[in-house]
Design an enzyme around this catalytic site. Structure first.
Site, PDB file in Angstrom:
ATOM      1  N   LYS A 128      -8.923   1.126  -5.689  1.00  0.00           N
ATOM      2  CA  LYS A 128      -9.704   0.595  -4.573  1.00  0.00           C
ATOM      3  C   LYS A 128     -10.608   1.699  -4.017  1.00  0.00           C
ATOM      4  O   LYS A 128     -10.365   2.882  -4.302  1.00  0.00           O
ATOM      5  CB  LYS A 128      -8.773   0.052  -3.481  1.00  0.00           C
ATOM      6  CG  LYS A 128      -7.789   1.109  -2.917  1.00  0.00           C
ATOM      7  CD  LYS A 128      -6.768   0.483  -2.004  1.00  0.00           C
ATOM      8  CE  LYS A 128      -5.859   1.555  -1.409  1.00  0.00           C
ATOM      9  NZ  LYS A 128      -4.774   0.989  -0.602  1.00  0.00           N
ATOM     10  N   HIS A 129     -11.658   1.394  -3.279  1.00  0.00           N
ATOM     11  CA  HIS A 129     -12.145   0.103  -2.830  1.00  0.00           C
ATOM     12  C   HIS A 129     -13.498  -0.086  -3.500  1.00  0.00           C
ATOM     13  O   HIS A 129     -14.468   0.569  -3.098  1.00  0.00           O
ATOM     14  CB  HIS A 129     -12.291   0.078  -1.330  1.00  0.00           C
ATOM     15  CG  HIS A 129     -11.055   0.495  -0.583  1.00  0.00           C
ATOM     16  ND1 HIS A 129     -10.701   1.817  -0.385  1.00  0.00           N
ATOM     17  CD2 HIS A 129     -10.078  -0.254  -0.001  1.00  0.00           C
ATOM     18  CE1 HIS A 129      -9.577   1.864   0.310  1.00  0.00           C
ATOM     19  NE2 HIS A 129      -9.178   0.622   0.563  1.00  0.00           N
ATOM     20  N   ARG A 148       4.466   2.872   2.974  1.00  0.00           N
ATOM     21  CA  ARG A 148       5.229   1.732   3.480  1.00  0.00           C
ATOM     22  C   ARG A 148       6.737   1.964   3.272  1.00  0.00           C
ATOM     23  O   ARG A 148       7.536   1.643   4.133  1.00  0.00           O
ATOM     24  CB  ARG A 148       4.811   0.435   2.789  1.00  0.00           C
ATOM     25  CG  ARG A 148       3.320   0.138   2.844  1.00  0.00           C
ATOM     26  CD  ARG A 148       2.743   0.036   4.231  1.00  0.00           C
ATOM     27  NE  ARG A 148       1.328  -0.308   4.213  1.00  0.00           N
ATOM     28  CZ  ARG A 148       0.405   0.279   4.957  1.00  0.00           C
ATOM     29  NH1 ARG A 148       0.738   1.271   5.786  1.00  0.00           N
ATOM     30  NH2 ARG A 148      -0.861  -0.097   4.890  1.00  0.00           N
ATOM     31  N   ARG A 205      -7.158   9.964   2.043  1.00  0.00           N
ATOM     32  CA  ARG A 205      -6.714   8.958   1.073  1.00  0.00           C
ATOM     33  C   ARG A 205      -7.463   9.106  -0.254  1.00  0.00           C
ATOM     34  O   ARG A 205      -7.073   8.512  -1.250  1.00  0.00           O
ATOM     35  CB  ARG A 205      -6.937   7.562   1.646  1.00  0.00           C
ATOM     36  CG  ARG A 205      -6.193   7.316   2.954  1.00  0.00           C
ATOM     37  CD  ARG A 205      -6.656   6.046   3.628  1.00  0.00           C
ATOM     38  NE  ARG A 205      -6.323   4.879   2.832  1.00  0.00           N
ATOM     39  CZ  ARG A 205      -6.882   3.686   3.002  1.00  0.00           C
ATOM     40  NH1 ARG A 205      -7.836   3.518   3.920  1.00  0.00           N
ATOM     41  NH2 ARG A 205      -6.517   2.668   2.245  1.00  0.00           N
ATOM     42  N   ASP A 219      -9.930  -6.936  -0.433  1.00  0.00           N
ATOM     43  CA  ASP A 219      -9.322  -6.248   0.695  1.00  0.00           C
ATOM     44  C   ASP A 219      -8.944  -7.311   1.718  1.00  0.00           C
ATOM     45  O   ASP A 219      -9.257  -8.505   1.550  1.00  0.00           O
ATOM     46  CB  ASP A 219     -10.319  -5.229   1.267  1.00  0.00           C
ATOM     47  CG  ASP A 219      -9.620  -4.042   1.934  1.00  0.00           C
ATOM     48  OD1 ASP A 219      -8.422  -4.145   2.232  1.00  0.00           O
ATOM     49  OD2 ASP A 219     -10.291  -3.020   2.168  1.00  0.00           O
ATOM     50  N   ASP A 231       0.872  -1.178   0.000  1.00  0.00           N
ATOM     51  CA  ASP A 231       0.000   0.000   0.000  1.00  0.00           C
ATOM     52  C   ASP A 231       0.906   1.225   0.000  1.00  0.00           C
ATOM     53  O   ASP A 231       1.319   1.684   1.072  1.00  0.00           O
ATOM     54  CB  ASP A 231      -0.856   0.062   1.277  1.00  0.00           C
ATOM     55  CG  ASP A 231      -1.956  -0.978   1.317  1.00  0.00           C
ATOM     56  OD1 ASP A 231      -2.894  -0.852   0.523  1.00  0.00           O
ATOM     57  OD2 ASP A 231      -1.884  -1.888   2.155  1.00  0.00           O
ATOM     58  N   HIS A 277     -12.434  -2.296   8.734  1.00  0.00           N
ATOM     59  CA  HIS A 277     -11.517  -3.097   9.545  1.00  0.00           C
ATOM     60  C   HIS A 277     -12.214  -3.580  10.817  1.00  0.00           C
ATOM     61  O   HIS A 277     -11.828  -4.594  11.399  1.00  0.00           O
ATOM     62  CB  HIS A 277     -10.298  -2.267   9.949  1.00  0.00           C
ATOM     63  CG  HIS A 277      -9.390  -1.915   8.806  1.00  0.00           C
ATOM     64  ND1 HIS A 277      -9.581  -0.795   8.037  1.00  0.00           N
ATOM     65  CD2 HIS A 277      -8.304  -2.541   8.302  1.00  0.00           C
ATOM     66  CE1 HIS A 277      -8.638  -0.739   7.106  1.00  0.00           C
ATOM     67  NE2 HIS A 277      -7.857  -1.792   7.245  1.00  0.00           N
TER      68      HIS A 277
END
Length: 515
Positions: free
Chosen positions: A175-176, A83, A145, A265, A75, A188
């Site tokens: 995404k998503h 990352r 995001r 996901d 990601d 999540h």
């Protein structure tokens, strides 16, 4: 657990569709390399796998040596979700800042430099960009995001990002799907529900995804959310109506006509796992039309991966999943692996640029100053009061953000106090009554710079900010989240993201020292 024969074609297909995460930085686990050699097609990398670009290049070299067609995915959205630069914060502003600058050529250039760096480290798939239209102020997981709340703006920047990324040989993954912007629940933690009709879905959520598919995105990632207008029972990742009936369906039939790879996901997310379990949810996802199972929130081990492989094999043998559908999914994984390997062998023609320069230019162009043209009237070295919201799981707790470090470089002697989110049942007024005197005591006679992140979503934060500005009208306010709240303070800056370069752009304005 009865292990399937890894030489069996059915077992190999089941292994191929799995994309686990793992622990390790210096070397990949022996079991992981063995599974990659025996047909597993990819892995997911997270912040825990990254120390430096050099280290990541060595680690990915081991993965690609075991399987030259491996889908090595991260990601790397830039901005709040990084990352590669998890330890220091991103050199690139995220999607919301790029949307605020609204220059698709700039977005394309940022994505190209990001992709060049990923490719140099051996990454072959980027789980980005977010094509979500963030039109719900209470959205707890998308926010900065997203490129914005206008479908056409999000579409043009999604296309630019995909083009810039894939020009470097790194596959983009939008995404998503079918859109996580109009939610107030983090998938999540629970199952979000989007209560829109199909007409609204076509006019809003699907606009960026249609544009991305038309632009040739190699991958799309599904969302774990319930869309009753399409399927009243199953979240998108598990729904044939969403994946096959909408994403795969021909354009002439109202679908998007996508023929690339569909990632799920993370299957450990509660929106799916709490109801269907990881094994059951993975079987349902492949049956619905997904091709690659992302199991990445936590590190997996060999037994867990083989157990999930065997669960897929059992589902085929018990008639819950067709062997043809599993084979089709595995072939899509292999096909993308061949594309990434060919792109890596050909090399990239994208020239390296000064990442800090292009990222900072984008951050400066995204910055907004209220009132227009206002400047900070600092009394000595300022005191930064950072009001810190709860952790966004997608962002990760380990990525630093804020303003103090950047401001301290320009104004030596700058101090900071950090004020974390209180317990959920805390009284907001009481929290403000505790924070404000502490901030004023730490600042003394110096200027206060209040740093917030999505202040509209947190009553304790807005109460603290209001009381602080009432006590010190010359307070400088820096909003590093989505700026839904109206400006306040003598000088109000909105950065549209919390990347390191966004903090630097704001610090330049406050210190009066751009460049």
């Amino acid at each position: 657990m009865t292990a399937a024969n890894p030489s069996d074609s059915l077992s190999r297909d089941a292994l191929t569709v799995l994309q686990p995460a793992f622990d390790g930085t210096d070397s990949a686990p022996a079991w992981l390399l063995r599974l990659l050699e025996n047909g597993m097609s990819g892995v997911g990398l997270f912040g825990r796998n990254v120390v430096s670009a050099e280290q990541l290049t060595r680690l990915n070299g081991q993965l690609l040596a075991a399987n030259p067609h491996a889908l090595v995915a991260v990601d790397e959205e830039g901005g709040d979700v990084t990352r590669l630069e998890v330890a220091d914060g991103s050199s690139f502003p995220g999607a919301h800042a790029l949307g605020a600058a609204d220059d698709p050529d700039l977005t394309r250039a940022v994505a190209a430099e990001m992709g060049r760096r990923l490719a140099a480290c051996g990454v072959t798939v980027n789980w980005a960009p977010s094509a979500d239209v963030n039109n719900n102020p209470d959205n707890p997981v998308i926010g900065t995001r997203s490129f914005g709340d206008d479908p056409d703006l999000v579409a043009r920047h999604t296309v630019a990002f995909v083009q810039g990324m894939q020009a470097t040989g790194v596959a983009a993954c939008v995404k998503h799907f079918p859109g996580h912007g109009d939610t107030d629940v983090d998938s999540h933690l629970a199952l979000p529900r989007i209560g829109v009709d199909l007409d609204t879905l076509q006019r809003r959520e699907l606009v960026p995804f249609r544009a991305a598919v038309a632009a040739g995105t190699r991958c799309v990632m599904s969302a774990h959310l319930l869309l009753p207008a399409l399927d009243p029972d199953l979240p998108g990742t598990l729904s044939p109506a969403v994946l096959h009936g909408l994403l795969r369906a021909p354009v002439a039939e109202g679908g998007l006509g996508f023929d690339g790879l569909i990632y799920t996901d993370g299957m450990e997310m509660e929106a799916v796992a709490a109801t269907h379990g990881i094994d059951g949810g993975s079987v349902m996802a492949i049956a619905a039309g997904a091709d690659a199972i992302c199991i990445g929130g936590t590190a997996w081990d060999e037994g867990q991966v083989l157990g999930l492989r065997d669960a897929l094999v059992r589902a085929v043998r018990e008639g819950r999943l067709s062997e043809e559908r599993l084979h089709e999914a595995a072939e899509r994984c292999r096909e993308l692996g061949r594309w990434t390997a060919a792109a890596r062998a050909a090399g990239t023609t994208t020239p390296a640029v000064d990442a800090e320069a292009i990222g900072l230019d984008a951050a400066r162009r995204a910055l907004r100053v209220h009132p227009a043209g206002a400047t900070a009237q600092l009394r000595g070295a300022p005191h930064v009061a950072s009001l810190v919201p709860g952790t966004n799981i997608a962002v990760g707790a380990e990525t630093p953000w804020g303003l103090a470090a950047e401001l301290r470089e320009r104004v030596p002697g700058t101090t900071e106090s950090v004020h974390p989110a209180p317990e959920a049942d805390a009284d907001p007024a009481a929290v403000a009554a505790a924070h404000v005197p502490a901030i004023l005591d730490a600042a003394g006679d110096r200027t206060v710079v209040a740093v917030v992140r999505g202040v509209h979503r947190y009553r304790w934060m807005s109460d603290t900010l209001d009381a602080l500005v009432a006590a010190r009208p010359d307070t400088v306010v820096v909003e590093m989240g989505v700026p839904f709240a109206p400006p306040t303070g003598a000088l109000h800056l909105t950065t549209h993201g919390a990347a390191r370069v966004c903090g630097r752009a704001a610090a330049e304005v406050i210190a009066g020292s751009p460049g």
